[in-house]
Motif scaffolding. Sequence first.
Motif, PDB file in Angstrom:
ATOM      1  N   THR A  20      49.482  29.763  44.203  1.00  0.00           N
ATOM      2  CA  THR A  20      49.401  30.132  42.794  1.00  0.00           C
ATOM      3  C   THR A  20      49.076  31.615  42.657  1.00  0.00           C
ATOM      4  O   THR A  20      48.621  32.265  43.610  1.00  0.00           O
ATOM      5  CB  THR A  20      48.328  29.302  42.080  1.00  0.00           C
ATOM      6  N   VAL A  21      49.282  32.127  41.451  1.00  0.00           N
ATOM      7  CA  VAL A  21      48.986  33.533  41.185  1.00  0.00           C
ATOM      8  C   VAL A  21      47.503  33.818  41.396  1.00  0.00           C
ATOM      9  O   VAL A  21      47.119  34.844  41.985  1.00  0.00           O
ATOM     10  CB  VAL A  21      49.397  33.900  39.744  1.00  0.00           C
ATOM     11  N   GLN A  22      46.644  32.897  40.944  1.00  0.00           N
ATOM     12  CA  GLN A  22      45.199  33.089  41.085  1.00  0.00           C
ATOM     13  C   GLN A  22      44.789  33.160  42.554  1.00  0.00           C
ATOM     14  O   GLN A  22      43.958  33.985  42.942  1.00  0.00           O
ATOM     15  CB  GLN A  22      44.446  31.944  40.385  1.00  0.00           C
ATOM     16  N   LEU A  23      45.384  32.278  43.378  1.00  0.00           N
ATOM     17  CA  LEU A  23      45.056  32.263  44.803  1.00  0.00           C
ATOM     18  C   LEU A  23      45.500  33.546  45.469  1.00  0.00           C
ATOM     19  O   LEU A  23      44.741  34.152  46.246  1.00  0.00           O
ATOM     20  CB  LEU A  23      45.720  31.060  45.479  1.00  0.00           C
ATOM     21  N   ARG A  24      46.714  33.983  45.158  1.00  0.00           N
ATOM     22  CA  ARG A  24      47.230  35.196  45.794  1.00  0.00           C
ATOM     23  C   ARG A  24      46.461  36.438  45.369  1.00  0.00           C
ATOM     24  O   ARG A  24      46.227  37.340  46.165  1.00  0.00           O
ATOM     25  CB  ARG A  24      48.721  35.346  45.492  1.00  0.00           C
ATOM     26  N   VAL A  25      46.064  36.482  44.108  1.00  0.00           N
ATOM     27  CA  VAL A  25      45.262  37.618  43.623  1.00  0.00           C
ATOM     28  C   VAL A  25      43.894  37.623  44.302  1.00  0.00           C
ATOM     29  O   VAL A  25      43.368  38.684  44.666  1.00  0.00           O
ATOM     30  CB  VAL A  25      45.119  37.569  42.094  1.00  0.00           C
ATOM     31  N   SER A  26      43.318  36.445  44.489  1.00  0.00           N
ATOM     32  CA  SER A  26      42.014  36.339  45.157  1.00  0.00           C
ATOM     33  C   SER A  26      42.109  36.817  46.606  1.00  0.00           C
ATOM     34  O   SER A  26      41.250  37.578  47.082  1.00  0.00           O
ATOM     35  CB  SER A  26      41.510  34.892  45.111  1.00  0.00           C
ATOM     36  N   VAL A  27      43.166  36.368  47.302  1.00  0.00           N
ATOM     37  CA  VAL A  27      43.360  36.790  48.692  1.00  0.00           C
ATOM     38  C   VAL A  27      43.631  38.290  48.754  1.00  0.00           C
ATOM     39  O   VAL A  27      43.112  38.997  49.632  1.00  0.00           O
ATOM     40  CB  VAL A  27      44.518  36.004  49.346  1.00  0.00           C
ATOM     41  N   PHE A  28      44.423  38.788  47.803  1.00  0.00           N
ATOM     42  CA  PHE A  28      44.711  40.226  47.739  1.00  0.00           C
ATOM     43  C   PHE A  28      43.425  41.034  47.573  1.00  0.00           C
ATOM     44  O   PHE A  28      43.212  42.042  48.265  1.00  0.00           O
ATOM     45  CB  PHE A  28      45.669  40.508  46.583  1.00  0.00           C
ATOM     46  N   THR A  29      42.579  40.603  46.652  1.00  0.00           N
ATOM     47  CA  THR A  29      41.316  41.314  46.397  1.00  0.00           C
ATOM     48  C   THR A  29      40.426  41.320  47.625  1.00  0.00           C
ATOM     49  O   THR A  29      39.839  42.346  47.984  1.00  0.00           O
ATOM     50  CB  THR A  29      40.576  40.669  45.216  1.00  0.00           C
ATOM     51  N   LEU A  30      40.342  40.167  48.291  1.00  0.00           N
ATOM     52  CA  LEU A  30      39.520  40.055  49.501  1.00  0.00           C
ATOM     53  C   LEU A  30      40.044  40.964  50.605  1.00  0.00           C
ATOM     54  O   LEU A  30      39.273  41.711  51.220  1.00  0.00           O
ATOM     55  CB  LEU A  30      39.493  38.611  49.979  1.00  0.00           C
ATOM     56  N   LEU A  31      41.348  40.917  50.846  1.00  0.00           N
ATOM     57  CA  LEU A  31      41.938  41.725  51.924  1.00  0.00           C
ATOM     58  C   LEU A  31      41.869  43.218  51.614  1.00  0.00           C
ATOM     59  O   LEU A  31      41.700  44.038  52.519  1.00  0.00           O
ATOM     60  CB  LEU A  31      43.384  41.302  52.166  1.00  0.00           C
TER      61      LEU A  31
END
Length: 309
Positions: A20-31
């Motif tokens: 999902t968009v939320q999951l990918r944004v969360s992973v993006f922010t973390l990385l």
Amino acid sequence: MKVTNLTDVTEFILLGFQGTVQLRVSVFTLLLLVYWVTVCGNLLIISLVSSSKNLHTPMYFFISQLSISDILLSSDIAPNTFYILLNNGGSITFLGCMSQFFIYCVTELFECLLLAVMSYDRYVAICNPLRYTSIMTIVQCKRLAITFWFFSLFTSFIDTLAASRLKFCGMNIIDYFFCDLVPLQEISCSDTFPLKLQICLLSFPFLGIPSIIIVVCYMKIIHAILRISSNISRQKAFSTCSSHLTVVSIFYLSLFCVYIFPTSGQTAEINKITSLLYTVFTPLINPIIYSFRNKDIKKAIQEKMRKKF
């Protein structure tokens, strides 16, 4: 992507981490946070080692080389991964893919050799301290580093050249977040056995021999530490190599999980997460381990702070 012959593949589609968009944004922010801390932390170590006279020793020279390798690895993998996460997949040219694979190989092979010589450095310091300054000279360490970089570049060039000759029969979708050899072989329609054999033969001096050196050195180190009668001296001796042992354990365990241990039954997502460990998170862990658990690094940071403020 349509092709007219077996080699007409000009780009690859990297799927990355689907979700999902939320999951990918969360992973993006973390990385993104991990990448920023990684680069800043490793640049700090390089700066401290080069400018602080107290850190002009073989051990810290090797740590600075490790930091250079970590910055190269992170910068090779992270930026394109960010793009893939934000766009739920992305394309990379054939040349870009091979270039990414080349830099990745160079840093991984160099780190294998470097961790082995760092183990030997700790072995000499603990088991043969009276001859340490004559064996591990700065000049000798610089020669070793140059040699390691040269052989890593040369071997990576041969591996990348062999990978670039694979035929893909129009298959250009890679279920991964960077151009690695394993996913490239999975979508290739040519016989990959010669490539696997070549990689195995070329990788043994970088993976097999360093692993043996590390195991032998730490067996001798542990044996020497256990023979020390004083508990205080024993703890002090172990603390000098515990940071390096932690880095070695994380690096080799994650590397073996992807390339050595059987992967049957493991999903693609598990392999991606394992790969993230040594391509993104290990470069972050290295400066943290060597700074927060090292009195000399802490002292150098405090001196720098006092000079500025």
